[in-house]
Design a protein around this motif. Structure first.
Motif, PDB file in Angstrom:
ATOM      1  N   PHE A 278       3.735  -2.209 -11.323  1.00 47.64           N
ATOM      2  CA  PHE A 278       2.326  -2.298 -10.973  1.00 47.64           C
ATOM      3  C   PHE A 278       2.045  -3.304  -9.866  1.00 47.64           C
ATOM      4  O   PHE A 278       1.082  -4.083  -9.919  1.00 47.64           O
ATOM      5  CB  PHE A 278       1.476  -2.586 -12.216  1.00 47.64           C
ATOM      6  N   GLY A 279       2.897  -3.260  -8.852  1.00 50.79           N
ATOM      7  CA  GLY A 279       2.632  -4.060  -7.665  1.00 50.79           C
ATOM      8  C   GLY A 279       1.373  -3.624  -6.945  1.00 50.79           C
ATOM      9  O   GLY A 279       0.835  -4.355  -6.112  1.00 50.79           O
ATOM     10  N   GLU A 280       0.885  -2.427  -7.293  1.00 45.47           N
ATOM     11  CA  GLU A 280      -0.360  -1.943  -6.696  1.00 45.47           C
ATOM     12  C   GLU A 280      -1.530  -2.890  -6.973  1.00 45.47           C
ATOM     13  O   GLU A 280      -2.434  -3.025  -6.142  1.00 45.47           O
ATOM     14  CB  GLU A 280      -0.719  -0.557  -7.245  1.00 45.47           C
ATOM     15  N   VAL A 281      -1.511  -3.549  -8.145  1.00 44.57           N
ATOM     16  CA  VAL A 281      -2.615  -4.449  -8.494  1.00 44.57           C
ATOM     17  C   VAL A 281      -2.670  -5.611  -7.509  1.00 44.57           C
ATOM     18  O   VAL A 281      -3.744  -5.979  -7.008  1.00 44.57           O
ATOM     19  CB  VAL A 281      -2.465  -4.961  -9.941  1.00 44.57           C
ATOM     20  N   GLN A 282      -1.509  -6.187  -7.208  1.00 40.95           N
ATOM     21  CA  GLN A 282      -1.473  -7.288  -6.241  1.00 40.95           C
ATOM     22  C   GLN A 282      -2.010  -6.844  -4.883  1.00 40.95           C
ATOM     23  O   GLN A 282      -2.807  -7.544  -4.255  1.00 40.95           O
ATOM     24  CB  GLN A 282      -0.042  -7.804  -6.084  1.00 40.95           C
ATOM     25  N   ALA A 283      -1.589  -5.659  -4.456  1.00 45.45           N
ATOM     26  CA  ALA A 283      -2.034  -5.165  -3.149  1.00 45.45           C
ATOM     27  C   ALA A 283      -3.537  -4.916  -3.135  1.00 45.45           C
ATOM     28  O   ALA A 283      -4.236  -5.304  -2.189  1.00 45.45           O
ATOM     29  CB  ALA A 283      -1.279  -3.883  -2.796  1.00 45.45           C
ATOM     30  N   LEU A 284      -4.049  -4.264  -4.165  1.00 41.25           N
ATOM     31  CA  LEU A 284      -5.475  -3.925  -4.207  1.00 41.25           C
ATOM     32  C   LEU A 284      -6.364  -5.163  -4.223  1.00 41.25           C
ATOM     33  O   LEU A 284      -7.501  -5.130  -3.722  1.00 41.25           O
ATOM     34  CB  LEU A 284      -5.772  -3.058  -5.430  1.00 41.25           C
ATOM     35  N   MET A 285      -5.880  -6.243  -4.789  1.00 38.92           N
ATOM     36  CA  MET A 285      -6.664  -7.473  -4.869  1.00 38.92           C
ATOM     37  C   MET A 285      -6.387  -8.424  -3.708  1.00 38.92           C
ATOM     38  O   MET A 285      -6.910  -9.545  -3.682  1.00 38.92           O
ATOM     39  CB  MET A 285      -6.377  -8.185  -6.198  1.00 38.92           C
ATOM     40  N   SER A 286      -5.581  -8.007  -2.745  1.00 35.91           N
ATOM     41  CA  SER A 286      -5.222  -8.869  -1.617  1.00 35.91           C
ATOM     42  C   SER A 286      -6.160  -8.652  -0.440  1.00 35.91           C
ATOM     43  O   SER A 286      -6.832  -7.621  -0.329  1.00 35.91           O
ATOM     44  CB  SER A 286      -3.786  -8.581  -1.172  1.00 35.91           C
ATOM     45  N   SER A 287      -6.182  -9.628   0.463  1.00 37.86           N
ATOM     46  CA  SER A 287      -7.037  -9.537   1.647  1.00 37.86           C
ATOM     47  C   SER A 287      -6.608  -8.404   2.572  1.00 37.86           C
ATOM     48  O   SER A 287      -7.370  -7.995   3.445  1.00 37.86           O
ATOM     49  CB  SER A 287      -7.015 -10.867   2.411  1.00 37.86           C
ATOM     50  N   GLU A 288      -5.403  -7.870   2.389  1.00 39.59           N
ATOM     51  CA  GLU A 288      -4.960  -6.728   3.179  1.00 39.59           C
ATOM     52  C   GLU A 288      -5.763  -5.462   2.860  1.00 39.59           C
ATOM     53  O   GLU A 288      -5.820  -4.537   3.676  1.00 39.59           O
ATOM     54  CB  GLU A 288      -3.473  -6.448   2.941  1.00 39.59           C
ATOM     55  N   MET A 289      -6.389  -5.437   1.660  1.00 43.49           N
ATOM     56  CA  MET A 289      -7.066  -4.220   1.228  1.00 43.49           C
ATOM     57  C   MET A 289      -8.537  -4.394   0.891  1.00 43.49           C
ATOM     58  O   MET A 289      -9.299  -3.425   0.967  1.00 43.49           O
ATOM     59  CB  MET A 289      -6.342  -3.622   0.011  1.00 43.49           C
ATOM     60  N   THR A 290      -8.970  -5.589   0.500  1.00 46.94           N
ATOM     61  CA  THR A 290     -10.320  -5.731  -0.045  1.00 46.94           C
ATOM     62  C   THR A 290     -11.421  -5.512   0.989  1.00 46.94           C
ATOM     63  O   THR A 290     -12.573  -5.255   0.613  1.00 46.94           O
ATOM     64  CB  THR A 290     -10.508  -7.112  -0.689  1.00 46.94           C
ATOM     65  N   GLY A 291     -11.094  -5.590   2.263  1.00 50.20           N
ATOM     66  CA  GLY A 291     -12.102  -5.293   3.267  1.00 50.20           C
ATOM     67  C   GLY A 291     -12.450  -3.818   3.347  1.00 50.20           C
ATOM     68  O   GLY A 291     -13.468  -3.442   3.924  1.00 50.20           O
ATOM     69  N   VAL A 292     -11.589  -2.970   2.751  1.00 51.14           N
ATOM     70  CA  VAL A 292     -11.766  -1.519   2.815  1.00 51.14           C
ATOM     71  C   VAL A 292     -11.846  -0.891   1.428  1.00 51.14           C
ATOM     72  O   VAL A 292     -12.663  -0.008   1.184  1.00 51.14           O
ATOM     73  CB  VAL A 292     -10.618  -0.872   3.629  1.00 51.14           C
ATOM     74  N   TYR A 293     -10.987  -1.322   0.505  1.00 50.64           N
ATOM     75  CA  TYR A 293     -10.910  -0.756  -0.840  1.00 50.64           C
ATOM     76  C   TYR A 293     -11.636  -1.648  -1.852  1.00 50.64           C
ATOM     77  O   TYR A 293     -11.697  -2.864  -1.689  1.00 50.64           O
ATOM     78  CB  TYR A 293      -9.457  -0.625  -1.296  1.00 50.64           C
ATOM     79  N   SER A 294     -12.111  -1.019  -2.917  1.00 48.58           N
ATOM     80  CA  SER A 294     -12.777  -1.750  -4.008  1.00 48.58           C
ATOM     81  C   SER A 294     -12.036  -1.569  -5.322  1.00 48.58           C
ATOM     82  O   SER A 294     -12.632  -1.345  -6.375  1.00 48.58           O
ATOM     83  CB  SER A 294     -14.232  -1.291  -4.148  1.00 48.58           C
ATOM     84  N   GLY A 295     -10.707  -1.640  -5.268  1.00 47.98           N
ATOM     85  CA  GLY A 295      -9.905  -1.590  -6.483  1.00 47.98           C
ATOM     86  C   GLY A 295      -9.449  -0.196  -6.854  1.00 47.98           C
ATOM     87  O   GLY A 295      -9.363   0.701  -6.008  1.00 47.98           O
ATOM     88  N   GLY A 296      -9.142  -0.009  -8.141  1.00 37.88           N
ATOM     89  CA  GLY A 296      -8.637   1.289  -8.569  1.00 37.88           C
ATOM     90  C   GLY A 296      -8.426   1.383 -10.062  1.00 37.88           C
ATOM     91  O   GLY A 296      -8.523   0.394 -10.809  1.00 37.88           O
TER      92      GLY A 296
END
Length: 454
Positions: A278-296
């Motif tokens: 579940f490395g996806e959780v780290q990615a989704l909560m990182s600054s690499e994604m939070t400007g575009v994605y709102s989790g999952g």
């Protein structure tokens, strides 16, 4: 749910027109219990008040689509599983199949007490859009069931959002022709919510992650007049197979969706190839994604034949569940990577996308949407009436279909926000809600009365 769209597309259903008599929705009474703040959409993000809200959840449908059971209508089942949700630390669950003729007070209130929001699929295998016969399946009986589901769940403050469809459009290029009907359903749901004076619960679509039409579909759901556009876009992404942000291709998807204009989140994730940490959780909560994605939402809670689940349920009515290895791993990831503070680099304004043009992978050749069926127009003012539940005759061949295309803007709500007597709660509206929020004396009185009852 990976089997849901397939099951609904193959359903062979013989039915008559809607038999329920539409009746006005009763005004919701003040709640005596404390409630969660409602979730709103503003810019390209979700919010609870002034706090950025990230979907940190799990998909929940014990028994799968074949069971045709509503876990939120059974207090024993939901209370059992809420205890497990709390261990995981999730703040949202998605439920694919619900019974719109049942009462959900016990489970929805228990979820609220646990700090958990719910995303509801408005369709089920009996009442859904058939991807290969969309014109026939978009009919009065179908919309009556969809609207009845809204009636049942919009009264709960922890209803976060509604899905207007799940993976109706897939890698079969012919299925792209059903996009017009899914988008029309989204439009109708948003108009129904507005006309009935409800709070503006976001409505959007849960898409399959199909590389050849991913961006075209996302653009299509966010193009056109304001009444036609979705409040958010979600898709089911299984490309992270125990790899990393770059190898999974997630970095390219972030680039593709940058500037999209409305909230995006993953309605399913959790590839089981090569194991799962579940490395996806780290990615989704990182600054690499939070400007575009709102989790999952991680797929899924209950272990079924497809082996995605993280708990084994011995029998449908079992009082306890067996936590699998994935349960501990997911709980650890959720604990290690909490939601970030601040606004996450969100975009404060919303914007529409350009409608895609027809090509070999996208067969939709018109920006016009089918008009709401004549028989369904009455629901906008009279209400949907009693829902057919999970034992109805079904809708896919019920007749009462659309008779032509709608004019852009025809799905705009005709109700003034200030006249609502049925609102489930007053919320702060962001730019997606174009009309200003007007707090009426009635709402004030109901709120004051509810406070006094605490």
């Amino acid at each position: 749910m990976k089997s849901f769209a397939f099951a609904s597309a193959l359903a062979a259903i013989s039915s008559s027109l809607v038999t329920a008599t539409p009746t006005p929705t009763d005004p919701e009474q003040p709640h005596k219990r404390a409630t969660l703040p409602t979730v709103t959409a503003s810019g390209n993000a979700f919010w609870t008040g002034s706090t950025r809200f990230y979907v940190r959840g799990i998909d929940y449908q014990p028994g799968g689509s074949s069971a045709m059971a509503d876990p939120l209508a059974d207090s024993t089942i939901c209370q059992r599983d809420i205890a497990e949700f709390k261990k995981l630390g999730v703040n949202t669950i998605r439920v694919y199949i619900t019974d719109n003729s049942a009462n959900h007070d016990t489970c929805m209130n228990a979820l609220a007490d646990a700090g958990i929001y719910v995303i509801i699929d408005a369709n089920n295998p009996l009442y859904s859009i058939n991807r290969f016969e969309p014109a026939a399946s978009y009919n009065t009986a179908y919309l009556q069931s969809v609207f009845a589901t809204i009636d049942e769940f919009i009264k709960y403050p922890n209803t976060m959002a509604f899905f207007s469809g799940n993976e109706v459009i897939n890698d079969n290029v012919t299925s792209t022709l059903s996009a017009r009907y899914v988008k029309a359903t989204t439009r109708d749901m948003r108009q129904y919510i507005g006309n009935r004076g409800y709070r503006k619960v976001p409505v959007g679509y849960s898409a399959a992650d199909v590389s050849q039409n991913r961006i075209q579909l996302a653009s299509y759901m966010n193009c056109g007049t304001d009444d036609e556009r979705s409040d958010f876009f979600a898709f089911n992404d299984y490309s992270w197979c125990n790899t990393n942000f770059v190898q999974s291709g997630w970095d390219q998807k972030v680039k593709s969706f940058t500037g999209y204009g409305i909230p995006i989140f993953l309605s399913e994730y959790g590839c089981i190839t090569n194991g799962r940490d579940f490395g996806e959780v780290q990615a989704l909560m990182s600054s690499e994604m939070t400007g575009v994605y709102s989790g999952g939402l991680m797929y899924e809670y209950a272990l079924e034949a497809n082996n995605f689940g993280i708990v084994k349920i011995p029998s449908p009515q079992a009082s306890t569940v067996q936590e699998e290895a994935g349960f501990t791993k997911f709980a650890s990831a959720m604990s290690a990577y909490p939601a970030p503070t601040g606004n996450g680099g969100f975009t404060s304004t919303t914007n529409s996308a350009a409608c895609p043009t027809k090509d070999a992978n996208w067969l939709v050749d018109s920006t016009l949407l089918p008009a709401i069926p004549d028989g369904a127009k009455a629901f906008m003012t009279a209400g949907a009436g009693t829902g057919p539940g999970l034992k109805g005759d079904g809708s896919q061949n019920a007749g009462g279909t659309s008779t032509g295309d709608a004019s852009p803007g025809s799905g705009t709500s005709t109700a003034a926000p200030s006249s609502s007597k049925n609102a489930a709660g007053v919320t702060k509206m962001g730019p997606i809600e174009k009309a200003p929020l007007i707090i009426t004396g009635l709402v004030f009185v109901l709120t004051l009365t509810g406070t006094m009852l605490l």
